[in-house]
Enzyme design. Structure first.
Site: not given
Ligand code: NAP
Length: 313
Positions: A135, A138-139
């Site tokens: 993701c 997200c990261d």
């Protein structure tokens, strides 16, 4: 722990699940959403949702999920946070075992969504969170100023590569074919943002020390192999429906999605499938939410027929 009974149980708390819960609760039905961790599903891991109507500037996916949960709760929908480990869907009432106890319901809406597919490489699991990610929004921040590889050629891979191109020193997109699955115009957009596309290339292995140090590549046509040093690999090669719990009970298609038409009815009476988990052409937040409303409608119709002793539709 005592059994709790509801008119409707919704398994999965993404946009489909919480929309279903909102509609059920507003119809006066008792409803519980059984959700593993927190509201939102895949949507909650999306940094910015720009194509859900009503938010002209876009909205953070986690915040949108929180709003959906609060909206459903305002009308009486309950959330039960815990993993569902068993679901008996053909009995009456239907019975779910969760880490939070046993929940029974007269109708069930399955809205478990789908999770990212893995490449299936040795060490992929061990390197998850240590260089391998699924993701970008997200990261991505962990790879600021670094070199990353994005695997895949669909819309997710393109969006991930563009997102990362704003953060990272260098972004490669590795795709196994000579054409994107995403719209052809994406190629210009990617290249215009400095993303280097490696066509006809497969990732065959991961190089590591404590964390990822590179990927092993193979040219699909010539078979030539080489290594590409990188700090991060973002895998964006599609999704797998989260349906293992329903295997052998609800009819599925070849890819494991729950077979259901626009009515969201599945092969099991009183069981409905809403959102990404259902066989459908377009998987978006807005189509998941729409499914939730439809599933609630047909669940209510099913319950009415059940209580009147009529043959449920
Ligand atoms: P997708 O469209 O199924 O694309 C998956 C990509 O991964 C394909 O390019 C595929 O290659 C490749 N792939 C699959 N298995 C692979 C493997 N084992 N090794 C290497 N490559 C592999 O998946 P997605 O991009 O996650 O999108 C899912 C759905 O959501 C699609 O309908 C998409 O349009 C939609 N979506 C829409 C938006 C948007 O509208 N903003 C954003 C994201 C996603 P091949 O092309 O060779 O099969």
């Amino acid at each position: 722990m005592a059994e709790r009974h509801y008119d409707v149980a919704v398994i999965g708390g993404g946009p489909a699940g919480y929309t279903a819960a909102l509609y059920c609760a507003r119809s006066g039905l008792t409803v519980a959403v059984l959700e593993k961790l927190s509201a939102g599903g895949q949507m909650a891991t999306t940094d910015w949702v720009e194509n859900y109507p009503g938010f002209d500037e876009g909205i953070n996916g986690f915040e949108l999920a929180q709003q959906m949960e609060r909206q459903a709760r305002r009308f009486g929908a309950e959330s039960i946070y815990g993993e569902v480990t068993e679901a008996e869907l053909s009995v009456s009432p239907k019975r779910m075992v969760s880490s939070e106890g046993v929940i029974t319901a007269d109708a069930v809406i399955l809205a478990t969504g789908a999770y990212p597919r893995e490449l299936g490489l040795p060490d992929e699991g061990a390197l998850r969170g240590r260089g391998v990610a699924y993701c970008a929004t997200c990261d991505g921040m962990f790879y600021k100023g670094k070199t990353v590889v994005v695997a895949g050629g669909g819309n997710t891979a393109v969006e991930d590569a563009l997102y990362l191109s704003k953060l990272c020193r260098k972004v490669y997109l590795v795709h196994r074919r000579d054409r994107l699955r995403a719209p052809a115009s994406s190629r210009q957009t990617l290249e215009g943002n400095g993303v280097e596309i490696l066509w006809n290339t497969r990732i065959t292995g991961l190089r590591r020390e404590k964390t990822l140090t590179g990927v092993e590549l193979e040219d699909v046509a010539s078979g030539a192999r080489r290594e590409l040093a990188c700090d991060g690999l973002f895998v964006a090669v599609g999704r797998v429906p989260d349906t293992a719990l329903f295997a052998g009970q609800v009819e599925m298609d070849g890819a494991g999605y729950l077979k259901a038409d626009e009515s969201t009815r599945t092969s099991v009476p009183g069981v409905f499938a809403a959102g990404d988990v259902r066989t459908k052409a377009v998987r978006q937040v807005v189509t998941a939410a729409a499914d939730g409303a439809v599933a609630a409608h047909f669940a209510e119709e099913y319950l009415l027929a059940l209580r009147e002793g009529a043959e449920p539709l």
